[in-house]
Design a protein around this motif. Sequence first.
Motif, PDB file in Angstrom:
ATOM      1  N   THR A 146     -44.304  40.297   1.991  1.00  0.00           N
ATOM      2  CA  THR A 146     -45.023  40.907   0.854  1.00  0.00           C
ATOM      3  C   THR A 146     -46.532  40.784   1.074  1.00  0.00           C
ATOM      4  N   PHE A 147     -47.282  41.590   0.348  1.00  0.00           N
ATOM      5  CA  PHE A 147     -48.740  41.525   0.457  1.00  0.00           C
ATOM      6  C   PHE A 147     -49.229  40.129   0.059  1.00  0.00           C
ATOM      7  N   ASP A 148     -48.628  39.572  -0.971  1.00  0.00           N
ATOM      8  CA  ASP A 148     -49.005  38.249  -1.455  1.00  0.00           C
ATOM      9  C   ASP A 148     -48.829  37.192  -0.353  1.00  0.00           C
ATOM     10  N   GLU A 149     -47.697  37.276   0.361  1.00  0.00           N
ATOM     11  CA  GLU A 149     -47.431  36.323   1.450  1.00  0.00           C
ATOM     12  C   GLU A 149     -48.415  36.541   2.606  1.00  0.00           C
ATOM     13  N   PHE A 150     -48.747  37.818   2.830  1.00  0.00           N
ATOM     14  CA  PHE A 150     -49.641  38.128   3.952  1.00  0.00           C
ATOM     15  C   PHE A 150     -51.062  37.604   3.697  1.00  0.00           C
ATOM     16  N   ASP A 152     -51.762  34.786   2.345  1.00  0.00           N
ATOM     17  CA  ASP A 152     -51.706  33.385   2.806  1.00  0.00           C
ATOM     18  C   ASP A 152     -51.704  33.299   4.333  1.00  0.00           C
ATOM     19  N   THR A 153     -50.899  34.159   4.958  1.00  0.00           N
ATOM     20  CA  THR A 153     -50.808  34.171   6.427  1.00  0.00           C
ATOM     21  C   THR A 153     -52.191  34.396   7.037  1.00  0.00           C
ATOM     22  N   PHE A 154     -52.915  35.362   6.483  1.00  0.00           N
ATOM     23  CA  PHE A 154     -54.243  35.721   6.981  1.00  0.00           C
ATOM     24  C   PHE A 154     -55.223  34.569   6.788  1.00  0.00           C
ATOM     25  N   LEU A 155     -55.228  33.996   5.602  1.00  0.00           N
ATOM     26  CA  LEU A 155     -56.179  32.910   5.299  1.00  0.00           C
ATOM     27  C   LEU A 155     -55.901  31.662   6.136  1.00  0.00           C
ATOM     28  N   GLU A 156     -54.635  31.449   6.464  1.00  0.00           N
ATOM     29  CA  GLU A 156     -54.280  30.277   7.285  1.00  0.00           C
ATOM     30  C   GLU A 156     -54.564  30.525   8.772  1.00  0.00           C
ATOM     31  N   GLY A 157     -54.910  31.777   9.115  1.00  0.00           N
ATOM     32  CA  GLY A 157     -55.185  32.110  10.518  1.00  0.00           C
ATOM     33  C   GLY A 157     -53.938  32.241  11.359  1.00  0.00           C
ATOM     34  N   LYS A 158     -52.775  32.442  10.680  1.00  0.00           N
ATOM     35  CA  LYS A 158     -51.517  32.600  11.436  1.00  0.00           C
ATOM     36  C   LYS A 158     -51.320  34.069  11.817  1.00  0.00           C
ATOM     37  N   VAL A 159     -52.412  34.645  12.307  1.00  0.00           N
ATOM     38  CA  VAL A 159     -52.420  36.053  12.700  1.00  0.00           C
ATOM     39  C   VAL A 159     -53.013  36.144  14.108  1.00  0.00           C
ATOM     40  N   LEU A 160     -52.934  37.328  14.695  1.00  0.00           N
ATOM     41  CA  LEU A 160     -53.456  37.535  16.038  1.00  0.00           C
ATOM     42  C   LEU A 160     -54.921  37.117  16.115  1.00  0.00           C
ATOM     43  N   PHE A 161     -55.258  36.412  17.150  1.00  0.00           N
ATOM     44  CA  PHE A 161     -56.642  35.995  17.419  1.00  0.00           C
ATOM     45  C   PHE A 161     -57.205  35.033  16.374  1.00  0.00           C
ATOM     46  N   GLY A 162     -56.317  34.444  15.575  1.00  0.00           N
ATOM     47  CA  GLY A 162     -56.751  33.353  14.702  1.00  0.00           C
ATOM     48  C   GLY A 162     -57.520  33.769  13.459  1.00  0.00           C
ATOM     49  N   LYS A 163     -58.169  32.771  12.855  1.00  0.00           N
ATOM     50  CA  LYS A 163     -58.868  32.987  11.585  1.00  0.00           C
ATOM     51  C   LYS A 163     -60.069  33.913  11.744  1.00  0.00           C
ATOM     52  N   TRP A 164     -60.212  34.811  10.791  1.00  0.00           N
ATOM     53  CA  TRP A 164     -61.376  35.708  10.788  1.00  0.00           C
ATOM     54  C   TRP A 164     -62.677  34.895  10.720  1.00  0.00           C
ATOM     55  N   THR A 165     -62.703  33.876   9.876  1.00  0.00           N
ATOM     56  CA  THR A 165     -63.939  33.096   9.712  1.00  0.00           C
ATOM     57  C   THR A 165     -64.317  32.384  11.017  1.00  0.00           C
ATOM     58  N   ASP A 166     -63.320  31.900  11.768  1.00  0.00           N
ATOM     59  CA  ASP A 166     -63.611  31.242  13.053  1.00  0.00           C
ATOM     60  C   ASP A 166     -64.219  32.243  14.037  1.00  0.00           C
ATOM     61  N   HIS A 167     -63.674  33.447  14.032  1.00  0.00           N
ATOM     62  CA  HIS A 167     -64.148  34.498  14.936  1.00  0.00           C
ATOM     63  C   HIS A 167     -65.613  34.815  14.642  1.00  0.00           C
ATOM     64  N   VAL A 168     -65.906  35.021  13.366  1.00  0.00           N
ATOM     65  CA  VAL A 168     -67.280  35.355  12.958  1.00  0.00           C
ATOM     66  C   VAL A 168     -68.225  34.190  13.261  1.00  0.00           C
ATOM     67  N   LYS A 169     -67.796  32.977  12.939  1.00  0.00           N
ATOM     68  CA  LYS A 169     -68.657  31.809  13.176  1.00  0.00           C
ATOM     69  C   LYS A 169     -69.010  31.680  14.656  1.00  0.00           C
ATOM     70  N   GLY A 170     -68.002  31.853  15.510  1.00  0.00           N
ATOM     71  CA  GLY A 170     -68.226  31.728  16.953  1.00  0.00           C
ATOM     72  C   GLY A 170     -69.249  32.734  17.461  1.00  0.00           C
ATOM     73  N   TRP A 171     -69.065  33.995  17.085  1.00  0.00           N
ATOM     74  CA  TRP A 171     -69.956  35.044  17.591  1.00  0.00           C
ATOM     75  C   TRP A 171     -71.318  35.024  16.899  1.00  0.00           C
ATOM     76  N   LYS A 172     -71.354  34.544  15.667  1.00  0.00           N
ATOM     77  CA  LYS A 172     -72.644  34.470  14.969  1.00  0.00           C
ATOM     78  C   LYS A 172     -73.515  33.337  15.521  1.00  0.00           C
ATOM     79  N   SER A 173     -72.871  32.341  16.140  1.00  0.00           N
ATOM     80  CA  SER A 173     -73.670  31.235  16.680  1.00  0.00           C
ATOM     81  C   SER A 173     -73.907  31.394  18.184  1.00  0.00           C
ATOM     82  N   ALA A 174     -73.440  32.530  18.736  1.00  0.00           N
ATOM     83  CA  ALA A 174     -73.628  32.779  20.180  1.00  0.00           C
ATOM     84  C   ALA A 174     -75.110  32.969  20.475  1.00  0.00           C
ATOM     85  N   GLU A 175     -75.601  32.233  21.426  1.00  0.00           N
ATOM     86  CA  GLU A 175     -77.030  32.351  21.768  1.00  0.00           C
ATOM     87  C   GLU A 175     -77.182  33.250  22.982  1.00  0.00           C
ATOM     88  N   LEU A 176     -77.168  34.554  22.723  1.00  0.00           N
ATOM     89  CA  LEU A 176     -77.210  35.521  23.823  1.00  0.00           C
ATOM     90  C   LEU A 176     -78.486  36.356  23.807  1.00  0.00           C
TER      91      LEU A 176
END
Length: 288
Positions: A146-150, A152-176
Amino acid sequence: MSSEEIYLNYKGLMFPKETHSLESLEFAQEFKFKDEDVMAVVYPKSGTIWMQEILPLLLNGGDLTPIHTIPNWDRVPWLEEKRLALLVDKMASPRAMVTHFPYQLMPPSFHTSKAKVIYVMRNPKDILVSSYYFHKMAAFLEDPRTFDEFVDTFLEGKVLFGKWTDHVKGWKSAELGNRLMYITYEEMVQDLPAALRQMSDFLGRNLSEDTIQKIAEHCSFKTMKTNKMSNFSLVPKMYMDADKSPFLRKGVLGDWKNHFNSEQLAKFTSAIRKDLDSESFSLPWNLD
Protein backbone atom coordinates in the motif's frame (compact mmCIF):
# COMPACT_ATOMS: atom_id res chain seq x y z
CA MET A 1 9.61 -13.46 -5.07
CA SER A 2 11.55 -12.55 -1.96
CA SER A 3 13.70 -9.44 -1.84
CA GLU A 4 16.83 -11.71 -1.81
CA GLU A 5 15.79 -13.07 -5.22
CA ILE A 6 15.12 -9.58 -6.63
CA TYR A 7 17.90 -7.48 -5.12
CA LEU A 8 21.63 -7.70 -4.79
CA ASN A 9 23.13 -6.25 -1.63
CA TYR A 10 26.36 -4.37 -2.31
CA LYS A 11 28.13 -2.26 0.31
CA GLY A 12 24.88 -2.02 2.27
CA LEU A 13 22.70 -0.86 -0.64
CA MET A 14 20.05 -2.61 -2.72
CA PHE A 15 20.42 -3.04 -6.49
CA PRO A 16 17.95 -4.85 -8.80
CA LYS A 17 19.55 -8.06 -10.13
CA GLU A 18 17.83 -7.62 -13.50
CA THR A 19 20.05 -4.65 -14.38
CA HIS A 20 22.99 -5.01 -11.97
CA SER A 21 25.43 -7.76 -11.04
CA LEU A 22 28.40 -8.02 -8.74
CA GLU A 23 30.53 -7.83 -11.91
CA SER A 24 28.83 -4.62 -13.11
CA LEU A 25 29.27 -2.97 -9.72
CA GLU A 26 32.95 -3.98 -9.60
CA PHE A 27 33.33 -2.76 -13.20
CA ALA A 28 31.98 0.61 -12.06
CA GLN A 29 34.48 0.71 -9.19
CA GLU A 30 37.35 0.07 -11.59
CA PHE A 31 36.00 2.40 -14.28
CA LYS A 32 38.58 4.88 -15.60
CA PHE A 33 37.09 8.36 -15.85
CA LYS A 34 38.45 10.75 -18.47
CA ASP A 35 38.69 14.50 -17.86
CA GLU A 36 36.13 15.23 -20.58
CA ASP A 37 33.48 12.82 -19.22
CA VAL A 38 30.15 14.27 -18.15
CA MET A 39 27.94 12.63 -15.59
CA ALA A 40 24.41 13.28 -14.39
CA VAL A 41 23.97 12.06 -10.81
CA VAL A 42 20.34 11.47 -9.97
CA TYR A 43 18.60 9.68 -7.09
CA PRO A 44 16.08 7.25 -8.67
CA LYS A 45 12.90 8.90 -10.03
CA SER A 46 14.36 12.41 -10.04
CA GLY A 47 14.88 13.03 -13.75
CA THR A 48 17.42 10.42 -14.95
CA ILE A 49 15.68 9.72 -18.28
CA TRP A 50 15.37 13.44 -18.87
CA MET A 51 19.12 13.89 -18.43
CA GLN A 52 19.76 10.99 -20.84
CA GLU A 53 17.85 13.05 -23.41
CA ILE A 54 19.46 16.40 -22.59
CA LEU A 55 23.16 15.56 -22.24
CA PRO A 56 23.84 14.25 -25.78
CA LEU A 57 22.10 17.29 -27.29
CA LEU A 58 24.04 19.77 -25.16
CA LEU A 59 27.31 18.02 -25.95
CA ASN A 60 26.76 17.66 -29.70
CA GLY A 61 25.29 21.12 -30.38
CA GLY A 62 21.68 19.99 -30.77
CA ASP A 63 22.08 17.15 -33.30
CA LEU A 64 18.93 15.06 -32.77
CA THR A 65 20.33 11.84 -34.31
CA PRO A 66 21.20 10.06 -31.01
CA ILE A 67 17.83 10.63 -29.35
CA HIS A 68 16.01 9.25 -32.42
CA THR A 69 18.24 6.28 -33.16
CA ILE A 70 19.71 4.98 -29.88
CA PRO A 71 17.70 3.74 -26.86
CA ASN A 72 18.41 5.94 -23.85
CA TRP A 73 20.12 3.17 -21.85
CA ASP A 74 22.77 2.85 -24.60
CA ARG A 75 22.90 6.55 -25.46
CA VAL A 76 23.83 7.67 -21.93
CA PRO A 77 24.47 4.47 -19.97
CA TRP A 78 24.34 3.95 -16.22
CA LEU A 79 27.77 3.68 -14.61
CA GLU A 80 26.60 0.82 -12.39
CA GLU A 81 24.53 -1.29 -14.79
CA LYS A 82 25.47 -4.38 -16.81
CA ARG A 83 25.24 -2.60 -20.17
CA LEU A 84 28.21 -0.28 -19.62
CA ALA A 85 30.85 -3.00 -20.08
CA LEU A 86 29.37 -3.79 -23.52
CA LEU A 87 29.29 -0.15 -24.63
CA VAL A 88 32.27 1.55 -23.09
CA ASP A 89 34.74 0.87 -25.93
CA LYS A 90 32.34 2.32 -28.51
CA MET A 91 31.53 5.54 -26.63
CA ALA A 92 32.85 8.66 -28.34
CA SER A 93 34.32 11.48 -26.28
CA PRO A 94 32.96 13.47 -24.51
CA ARG A 95 31.25 10.45 -22.93
CA ALA A 96 27.96 11.12 -21.17
CA MET A 97 26.77 8.81 -18.40
CA VAL A 98 24.26 8.75 -15.57
CA THR A 99 24.46 7.20 -12.15
CA HIS A 100 22.31 6.70 -9.07
CA PHE A 101 25.44 6.09 -6.97
CA PRO A 102 25.76 7.89 -3.65
CA TYR A 103 28.98 9.93 -3.43
CA GLN A 104 30.81 7.36 -1.31
CA LEU A 105 30.47 4.71 -4.05
CA MET A 106 32.07 6.78 -6.81
CA PRO A 107 35.18 5.04 -8.15
CA PRO A 108 38.71 6.25 -7.31
CA SER A 109 39.35 7.46 -10.88
CA PHE A 110 36.40 9.85 -10.59
CA HIS A 111 38.12 11.75 -7.79
CA THR A 112 41.41 12.15 -9.66
CA SER A 113 39.78 13.18 -12.97
CA LYS A 114 38.26 16.50 -13.99
CA ALA A 115 34.98 14.86 -15.08
CA LYS A 116 32.00 17.17 -14.62
CA VAL A 117 28.85 16.32 -12.68
CA ILE A 118 25.33 17.70 -12.80
CA TYR A 119 23.45 16.66 -9.67
CA VAL A 120 19.68 16.76 -10.12
CA MET A 121 17.51 17.04 -6.99
CA ARG A 122 13.75 16.59 -6.82
CA ASN A 123 11.16 17.16 -4.11
CA PRO A 124 11.28 13.87 -2.14
CA LYS A 125 7.49 13.70 -1.85
CA ASP A 126 7.17 13.58 -5.63
CA ILE A 127 10.05 11.06 -5.80
CA LEU A 128 8.15 8.80 -3.41
CA VAL A 129 4.95 8.93 -5.50
CA SER A 130 6.83 8.31 -8.75
CA SER A 131 8.77 5.47 -7.15
CA TYR A 132 5.56 3.89 -5.83
CA TYR A 133 4.09 3.67 -9.35
CA PHE A 134 7.38 2.44 -10.80
CA HIS A 135 7.45 -0.41 -8.26
CA LYS A 136 3.92 -1.32 -9.34
CA MET A 137 4.82 -1.68 -13.02
CA ALA A 138 8.40 -3.03 -12.89
CA ALA A 139 8.53 -6.82 -12.48
CA PHE A 140 12.17 -6.62 -11.33
CA LEU A 141 11.25 -4.57 -8.22
CA GLU A 142 9.43 -5.63 -5.09
CA ASP A 143 5.70 -4.99 -4.87
CA PRO A 144 5.29 -1.69 -2.95
CA ARG A 145 2.13 -2.94 -1.18
CA THR A 146 0.00 0.00 0.00
CA PHE A 147 1.03 3.63 -0.36
CA ASP A 148 1.03 3.93 3.43
CA GLU A 149 3.48 1.01 3.75
CA PHE A 150 5.65 2.41 0.97
CA VAL A 151 6.03 5.72 2.84
CA ASP A 152 7.67 3.74 5.68
CA THR A 153 9.81 1.71 3.27
CA PHE A 154 11.08 4.91 1.64
CA LEU A 155 11.79 6.72 4.90
CA GLU A 156 13.67 3.71 6.29
CA GLY A 157 15.84 3.66 3.14
CA LYS A 158 14.76 0.11 2.28
CA VAL A 159 14.68 1.14 -1.36
CA LEU A 160 17.14 1.10 -4.25
CA PHE A 161 20.27 3.13 -3.56
CA GLY A 162 19.30 3.73 0.05
CA LYS A 163 17.90 6.75 1.85
CA TRP A 164 17.19 9.87 -0.17
CA THR A 165 18.57 12.06 2.63
CA ASP A 166 21.87 10.11 2.68
CA HIS A 167 22.20 10.54 -1.08
CA VAL A 168 21.63 14.29 -0.91
CA LYS A 169 23.92 14.73 2.11
CA GLY A 170 26.76 12.87 0.39
CA TRP A 171 26.59 14.86 -2.84
CA LYS A 172 25.93 18.17 -1.09
CA SER A 173 29.11 17.78 0.94
CA ALA A 174 31.21 16.72 -2.08
CA GLU A 175 34.13 19.09 -2.46
CA LEU A 176 34.47 19.11 -6.23
CA GLY A 177 34.67 22.87 -6.84
CA ASN A 178 33.76 23.88 -10.37
CA ARG A 179 33.34 20.24 -11.43
CA LEU A 180 29.89 20.04 -9.80
CA MET A 181 26.65 21.84 -10.59
CA TYR A 182 23.35 21.45 -8.71
CA ILE A 183 19.97 21.88 -10.37
CA THR A 184 16.46 20.86 -9.36
CA TYR A 185 13.89 18.93 -11.34
CA GLU A 186 11.50 21.73 -10.46
CA GLU A 187 13.70 24.39 -12.10
CA MET A 188 13.80 22.22 -15.23
CA VAL A 189 10.01 21.86 -15.32
CA GLN A 190 9.38 25.55 -14.67
CA ASP A 191 11.83 26.94 -17.24
CA LEU A 192 13.63 24.31 -19.30
CA PRO A 193 15.44 26.75 -21.65
CA ALA A 194 16.91 28.59 -18.63
CA ALA A 195 18.01 25.28 -17.07
CA LEU A 196 19.57 24.18 -20.39
CA ARG A 197 21.44 27.49 -20.69
CA GLN A 198 22.84 26.99 -17.19
CA MET A 199 23.96 23.42 -17.98
CA SER A 200 25.39 24.45 -21.35
CA ASP A 201 27.49 27.18 -19.72
CA PHE A 202 28.65 24.78 -17.01
CA LEU A 203 29.77 22.29 -19.68
CA GLY A 204 31.60 25.01 -21.59
CA ARG A 205 29.24 24.77 -24.57
CA ASN A 206 28.49 28.07 -26.22
CA LEU A 207 25.08 27.20 -27.66
CA SER A 208 22.95 29.69 -29.58
CA GLU A 209 19.50 30.68 -28.35
CA ASP A 210 17.98 28.84 -31.34
CA THR A 211 19.80 25.62 -30.37
CA ILE A 212 18.70 25.95 -26.73
CA GLN A 213 15.06 26.39 -27.84
CA LYS A 214 15.32 23.41 -30.21
CA ILE A 215 16.76 21.19 -27.44
CA ALA A 216 14.05 22.37 -25.02
CA GLU A 217 11.35 21.47 -27.55
CA HIS A 218 12.77 17.97 -28.14
CA CYS A 219 13.31 17.33 -24.44
CA SER A 220 9.81 18.27 -23.36
CA PHE A 221 7.92 15.59 -21.45
CA LYS A 222 5.29 15.46 -24.22
CA THR A 223 7.90 14.78 -26.92
CA MET A 224 9.80 12.23 -24.85
CA LYS A 225 6.59 10.36 -24.08
CA THR A 226 6.12 9.71 -27.83
CA ASN A 227 9.78 8.84 -28.54
CA LYS A 228 10.15 5.05 -28.44
CA MET A 229 13.91 5.47 -27.89
CA SER A 230 13.13 7.29 -24.63
CA ASN A 231 9.79 6.10 -23.23
CA PHE A 232 10.86 2.50 -22.42
CA SER A 233 8.17 1.05 -24.73
CA LEU A 234 10.96 -1.09 -26.26
CA VAL A 235 11.24 -2.97 -22.95
CA PRO A 236 9.19 -6.21 -23.02
CA LYS A 237 5.98 -6.16 -20.98
CA MET A 238 7.22 -9.02 -18.80
CA TYR A 239 9.75 -6.56 -17.31
CA MET A 240 7.77 -3.31 -17.33
CA ASP A 241 4.00 -3.36 -17.64
CA ALA A 242 2.79 0.00 -18.94
CA ASP A 243 -0.82 -1.17 -18.48
CA LYS A 244 -0.24 -0.97 -14.71
CA SER A 245 1.38 2.47 -14.95
CA PRO A 246 3.17 4.20 -17.84
CA PHE A 247 6.91 4.57 -17.32
CA LEU A 248 6.82 8.29 -18.13
CA ARG A 249 3.75 8.94 -16.05
CA LYS A 250 3.04 12.66 -15.51
CA GLY A 251 6.23 14.68 -15.26
CA VAL A 252 4.43 17.32 -13.20
CA LEU A 253 5.21 19.06 -9.94
CA GLY A 254 3.25 18.49 -6.76
CA ASP A 255 1.47 15.23 -7.67
CA TRP A 256 2.21 14.19 -4.07
CA LYS A 257 -0.76 16.36 -3.01
CA ASN A 258 -3.05 13.76 -4.64
CA HIS A 259 -1.55 10.93 -2.57
CA PHE A 260 -0.44 11.97 0.92
CA ASN A 261 -2.94 12.30 3.74
CA SER A 262 -2.15 14.68 6.61
CA GLU A 263 -0.82 11.91 8.85
CA GLN A 264 1.56 10.57 6.17
CA LEU A 265 2.71 14.10 5.39
CA ALA A 266 3.47 14.86 9.04
CA LYS A 267 5.43 11.61 9.40
CA PHE A 268 7.33 12.22 6.16
CA THR A 269 8.22 15.84 6.92
CA SER A 270 9.33 15.05 10.45
CA ALA A 271 11.59 12.16 9.30
CA ILE A 272 13.26 14.19 6.52
CA ARG A 273 13.82 17.20 8.82
CA LYS A 274 15.33 14.97 11.50
CA ASP A 275 17.70 13.34 8.96
CA LEU A 276 18.89 16.74 7.71
CA ASP A 277 18.89 18.45 11.09
CA SER A 278 22.64 18.98 11.38
CA GLU A 279 23.25 19.86 7.71
CA SER A 280 24.36 23.31 6.64
CA PHE A 281 22.41 23.35 3.36
CA SER A 282 18.70 24.06 3.09
CA LEU A 283 16.28 22.33 0.73
CA PRO A 284 14.77 24.39 -2.10
CA TRP A 285 11.24 23.14 -1.35
CA ASN A 286 8.82 23.64 1.46
CA LEU A 287 8.34 20.19 2.95
CA ASP A 288 4.91 20.90 4.49
